[in-house]
Design an enzyme around this catalytic site. Structure first.
Site, PDB file in Angstrom:
ATOM      1  N   ILE A 196     -43.193 -34.638  -8.453  1.00 53.37           N
ATOM      2  CA  ILE A 196     -43.877 -34.306  -9.410  1.00 53.37           C
ATOM      3  C   ILE A 196     -42.609 -33.710 -10.742  1.00 53.37           C
ATOM      4  CG2 ILE A 196     -46.003 -34.263 -11.584  1.00 53.37           C
ATOM      5  CD1 ILE A 196     -47.749 -34.564  -8.725  1.00 53.37           C
ATOM      6  N   CYS A 197     -42.432 -32.686 -10.597  1.00 52.71           N
ATOM      7  CA  CYS A 197     -41.900 -32.138 -11.251  1.00 52.71           C
ATOM      8  C   CYS A 197     -40.335 -33.210 -11.528  1.00 52.71           C
ATOM      9  CB  CYS A 197     -41.085 -30.374 -10.498  1.00 52.71           C
ATOM     10  SG  CYS A 197     -42.926 -29.239  -9.890  1.00 52.71           S
ATOM     11  N   THR A 198     -39.741 -33.717 -10.685  1.00 50.06           N
ATOM     12  CA  THR A 198     -38.718 -34.491 -10.390  1.00 50.06           C
ATOM     13  C   THR A 198     -38.945 -35.074 -11.745  1.00 50.06           C
ATOM     14  OG1 THR A 198     -37.479 -33.467  -8.271  1.00 50.06           O
ATOM     15  CG2 THR A 198     -36.700 -35.557  -9.863  1.00 50.06           C
ATOM     16  N   LEU A 235     -39.060 -33.263 -15.640  1.00 52.16           N
ATOM     17  CA  LEU A 235     -37.880 -33.768 -16.636  1.00 52.16           C
ATOM     18  C   LEU A 235     -36.917 -34.872 -15.969  1.00 52.16           C
ATOM     19  CD1 LEU A 235     -37.072 -30.181 -14.515  1.00 52.16           C
ATOM     20  CD2 LEU A 235     -38.791 -31.035 -16.905  1.00 52.16           C
TER      21      LEU A 235
END
Length: 148
Positions: free
Chosen positions: A43-45, A48
């Site tokens: 999810i973070c990837t 960003l």
């Protein structure tokens, strides 16, 4: 989580693009702070990568976009290089910034920090504060509102 209308706190921290002194930008240009739990997670990837892919749209508002989490500068550099992030990823290893912005921890810090996006206007005030992986359109709408 800080409230809309509050003055955004300044900080000094190291990032993948050098030292960030937020006071150099507060009151001068809009700022988007993306607090995310961990590097190299799906999810973070995705979150960003959406910023990277919308660089020109953020530039329309002269917005400084910063990704922030407690990861080390080396971890951030590897993550940024792997996904070609050309905006600063800030290392908050002592969690000073997380505390300044009242960003909670997930499972007592074992899973990192909460996912929160703040938009700060040209006067240094928080105009948008939302938890979760916020859609680019929603963040850009907050920037557009302060721009008009």
């Amino acid at each position: 989580m800080l409230s809309i209308g509050q003055q955004a706190p300044g900080f000094i921290a190291e990032s993948t693009l050098g030292t960030i002194r937020l006071d150099d930008y507060l009151g001068r240009r809009p700022i988007v702070l993306i607090f995310y739990p961990k590097d190299e997670t799906p999810i973070c990837t995705k979150q960003l990568c959406a910023v990277r892919d919308s660089k020109a749209r953020y530039a329309e508002y002269d917005a400084l976009v910063l990704g922030i989490n407690p990861g080390s500068l080396d971890e951030h550099r590897r993550f940024a290089a792997k996904f070609k992030y050309d905006f600063p990823l800030v290392s908050d290893s002592d969690e000073t910034i997380r505390r300044l912005y009242d960003v909670g921890e997930l499972f007592f810090g074992l899973l990192g920090q909460q996912r929160i996006v703040y938009v700060i206007d040209r006067k240094g005030r928080i105009i948008y504060a939302r938890k979760g992986n916020r859609p680019t359109e929603e963040i850009l709408a907050a920037l557009k509102e302060q721009h008009e």
